[in-house]
Design an enzyme around this catalytic site. Structure first.
Site, PDB file in Angstrom:
ATOM      1  N   PHE A  33       4.838   1.853  -7.328  1.00 16.30           N
ATOM      2  CA  PHE A  33       4.214   1.418  -8.590  1.00 16.30           C
ATOM      3  C   PHE A  33       2.879   0.689  -8.394  1.00 16.30           C
ATOM      4  O   PHE A  33       2.566  -0.239  -9.119  1.00 16.30           O
ATOM      5  CB  PHE A  33       5.174   0.533  -9.415  1.00 16.30           C
ATOM      6  CG  PHE A  33       6.625   0.898  -9.287  1.00 16.30           C
ATOM      7  CD1 PHE A  33       7.059   2.183  -9.617  1.00 16.30           C
ATOM      8  CD2 PHE A  33       7.556  -0.007  -8.817  1.00 16.30           C
ATOM      9  CE1 PHE A  33       8.393   2.531  -9.504  1.00 16.30           C
ATOM     10  CE2 PHE A  33       8.901   0.338  -8.693  1.00 16.30           C
ATOM     11  CZ  PHE A  33       9.314   1.619  -9.036  1.00 16.30           C
ATOM     12  N   HIS A  34       2.080   1.147  -7.412  1.00 17.30           N
ATOM     13  CA  HIS A  34       0.819   0.457  -7.113  1.00 17.30           C
ATOM     14  C   HIS A  34      -0.397   1.380  -7.151  1.00 17.30           C
ATOM     15  O   HIS A  34      -1.226   1.351  -6.237  1.00 17.30           O
ATOM     16  CB  HIS A  34       0.890  -0.188  -5.714  1.00 17.30           C
ATOM     17  CG  HIS A  34       1.959  -1.205  -5.557  1.00 17.30           C
ATOM     18  ND1 HIS A  34       2.450  -1.591  -4.318  1.00 17.30           N
ATOM     19  CD2 HIS A  34       2.650  -1.940  -6.469  1.00 17.30           C
ATOM     20  CE1 HIS A  34       3.393  -2.512  -4.471  1.00 17.30           C
ATOM     21  NE2 HIS A  34       3.532  -2.735  -5.776  1.00 17.30           N
ATOM     22  N   PRO A  35      -0.590   2.187  -8.189  1.00 12.32           N
ATOM     23  CA  PRO A  35      -1.765   3.062  -8.196  1.00 12.32           C
ATOM     24  C   PRO A  35      -3.063   2.256  -8.336  1.00 12.32           C
ATOM     25  O   PRO A  35      -3.130   1.292  -9.100  1.00 12.32           O
ATOM     26  CB  PRO A  35      -1.532   3.967  -9.411  1.00 12.32           C
ATOM     27  CG  PRO A  35      -0.639   3.179 -10.309  1.00 12.32           C
ATOM     28  CD  PRO A  35       0.247   2.382  -9.398  1.00 12.32           C
ATOM     29  N   ASP A  73      -1.989   4.968  -3.609  1.00 11.03           N
ATOM     30  CA  ASP A  73      -0.720   4.362  -4.014  1.00 11.03           C
ATOM     31  C   ASP A  73       0.104   4.099  -2.763  1.00 11.03           C
ATOM     32  O   ASP A  73      -0.126   4.702  -1.705  1.00 11.03           O
ATOM     33  CB  ASP A  73       0.045   5.296  -4.967  1.00 11.03           C
ATOM     34  CG  ASP A  73       1.311   4.671  -5.541  1.00 11.03           C
ATOM     35  OD1 ASP A  73       1.336   3.438  -5.720  1.00 11.03           O
ATOM     36  OD2 ASP A  73       2.276   5.412  -5.819  1.00 11.03           O
ATOM     37  N   HIS A  74       1.054   3.194  -2.869  1.00 10.93           N
ATOM     38  CA  HIS A  74       2.004   2.938  -1.792  1.00 10.93           C
ATOM     39  C   HIS A  74       3.239   3.814  -1.985  1.00 10.93           C
ATOM     40  O   HIS A  74       3.887   3.744  -3.036  1.00 10.93           O
ATOM     41  CB  HIS A  74       2.425   1.469  -1.778  1.00 10.93           C
ATOM     42  CG  HIS A  74       1.328   0.526  -1.376  1.00 10.93           C
ATOM     43  ND1 HIS A  74       1.095  -0.668  -2.017  1.00 10.93           N
ATOM     44  CD2 HIS A  74       0.391   0.612  -0.408  1.00 10.93           C
ATOM     45  CE1 HIS A  74       0.069  -1.283  -1.447  1.00 10.93           C
ATOM     46  NE2 HIS A  74      -0.376  -0.524  -0.479  1.00 10.93           N
TER      47      HIS A  74
END
Length: 533
Positions: free
Chosen positions: A470-472, A295-296
């Site tokens: 919000f980038h899993p 994730d980020h």
């Protein structure tokens, strides 16, 4: 128990699932079911670009997940919003249209073969979009389901960020999905005439009338059913009853990087010892299911502005609210039409790095957290994230009960490189804020604050304040036959099974260098082509 039969069942109506279901039902040959745990996308806040400040907290359209306490983040549990509605997270996200870097996909080709190289995925990126600009036609589509608009209305804060970054040697860039990603400028957004262009809007509006496509909402899938080693269908719960769907050709999991591995483990595919702990019969010992989570991590620097020109000022006064409401109603313009983050910056903070390793989201407002209530003062935000973190976490079962949310272990900042890039990104944001002309708009750095200056203090700020952007991804990653950590093969078929595929961000072997919505849609387009062929 009710029972229905389809050729294909698609689980999850998010960015990838909408694309898969729409494409598979397009020619009329196949009967398709698209099954979504959440409701229809009828909330007006979904379709208003700035409305995700509301949907960020709305349990009707949002899973509202939390991670387990992360020891690298001072033991904090971090809020992970995920879309639970037609359109999935594309219905509640920040609308940023970024594909990542060409090198990302060329690296994917090491795991999935040449079909995943940038040269071979670019046609899918072009196919999915209608790019409302004449920039770089070789890179963009003109008739796809997803509308992509460059931001045309300029803002003095964003213009100042661009000018200050230029002074520091960061070039301007009008199209971060064009020939190069490096640079600073305005984002393009998944919008059309002041409205959100979600995957549900783009793919399902044209498809909903098809007799061979059933879109089932408020239907939470509880397990995949198997006949031997073949996926035979699914069970879902809706309105207190269990419904059984049979699949003649197979099941496609598009539930996202959290819920796809969750459903696979509930159905007996995952790390054997972990499944046995929860009393689940093991169909396949697949250690990669739920592993490799990436994730980020977002680090948000907040500044007070010395002029009343921020979105805070408009939202904190009745006259300002009336003004931005009229801008949207009369011209589909203004803050309501462009969401929160407008300014983009991609560059490197690591010595010797040859391509951007950090991304900035610059917002013309400030709040305690993304989507939160804006501060009472004039403010703006520079968020920075590392594009290619080394740290990996996991998704695990918390219970064998499908209604219990999975255990998310993000494991942020677990490596020295990730910690160095976090500090370097914060320092770059500060350099930009202290450079004219942006410095002329800064009254005060609210966070991290002037007293935090050492690497140790900035790293502690990151641990105490960092959050997901919000980038899993990557929790069911692809790989070749000899890759024991891979869950799906290069054609996205679950290894060891027939009639079971995955199409969502969980299949990414490595997280992309940017936002994940467009790559998720590309993956859906790609799998639909593979199945139709």
């Amino acid at each position: 128990m009710s029972e229905l039969s389809y050729d294909y069942i698609v689980v999850g109506a998010g960015s990838s699932g909408c694309a898969v279901a729409a494409r598979l039902s397009e020619n009329g040959r196949f009967r398709v079911a698209l099954v979504e745990a959440g409701p229809k996308d009828t909330s007006p806040w979904i379709h208003l670009p700035l409305g995700y400040g509301k949907t960020m907290w709305d349990e009707r359209v949002n899973w509202k997940l939390y991670t387990r306490p992360d020891p690298n983040m001072n033991g904090r549990s971090i809020y992970w919003p995920r879309g639970k509605v037609l359109g999935g997270s594309s219905a509640i996200n920040g609308l940023i249209a970024i594909r990542g870097q060409a090198e990302d996909y060329d690296e994917w080709a090491r795991y999935g073969g040449g079909q995943w190289s940038y040269r071979n995925v670019l046609p899918y990126f072009r196919r999915l979009e209608t790019f409302n600009s004449e920039l770089n036609p070789d890179y963009h589509g003109t008739s796809g389901p997803i509308s992509v608009d460059p931001i045309r209305r300029r803002h003095p804060v964003i213009d100042a960020v661009i000018a200050s970054a230029n002074r520091l040697g960061i070039p301007g860039n009008d199209d971060f999905n064009g020939p190069r990603q490096e640079g600073v400028g305005y984002y393009s957004l998944t919008t059309r005439k002041g409205l959100r262009s979600s995957a549900a809007v783009g793919y399902l509006r044209a498809a909903r009338g098809r007799a061979n496509l059933d879109i089932l909402t408020d239907a939470q899938v509880t397990r995949i059913r198997f006949s031997g080693r073949r996926a035979a269908g699914i069970d879902y719960r809706s309105g207190g009853r269990t419904v059984r769907l049979d699949a003649r050709r197979g099941v496609i999991l598009s539930a996202g990087a959290v819920h796809t591995p969750h459903l696979m483990m509930l159905s007996g595919i995952g790390p054997a010892a972990h499944l046995k702990e929860h009393g689940i019969e093991v169909l396949a010992d697949s250690p990669g299911v739920g592993a490799n989570l990436q994730d980020h991590l977002q680090l948000r620097l907040i500044y007070r502005c010395n002029k009343p020109i921020t979105t805070n000022d408009e939202l904190n006064s009745l006259a300002g609210k009336v003004k931005i409401g009229l801008q949207w109603l009369l011209a589909r313009s203004g803050p309501l039409a462009v969401g929160i983050n407008q300014g983009a910056l991609f560059t490197s903070v690591t010595p010797g790095e040859t391509r951007p390793d950090v991304q900035f989201h610059v917002a013309t407002l400030s709040a305690d957290m993304a989507g939160g209530k804006v501060h009472p003062f004039s403010g703006f935000t520079m968020s920075v994230c590392q594009l290619r973190p080394e740290s990996m976490g996991s998704i695990r079962l918390a219970s064998a009960d499908a209604s219990v949310a999975p255990a998310i272990h993000p494991n942020y900042l677990a490596t020295e490189l990730d910690r160095q890039v976090a500090v370097g990104g914060i320092r770059l944001a500060r350099r930009i804020a202290r450079t004219e002309p942006l410095s002329q708009l800064v009254a005060k750095e609210e966070l991290p604050g002037g007293t935090a200056d050492s690497d140790e203090a900035l790293l502690d700020f990151a641990r105490q304040n960092g959050a997901t952007i919000f980038h899993p991804t990557s929790s069911c990653r692809m790989g070749q036959d000899d890759d024991k950590g891979a869950v799906v093969d290069p054609n996205l078929k679950v290894r060891g099974f027939d009639g079971l595929w995955v199409a969502d961000c969980s299949v990414m072997p490595r997280i992309v260098s940017g936002n994940t919505n467009l790559p998720a849609i590309m993956i859906g387009e790609k799998l639909s082509d593979l199945l139709l062929q």
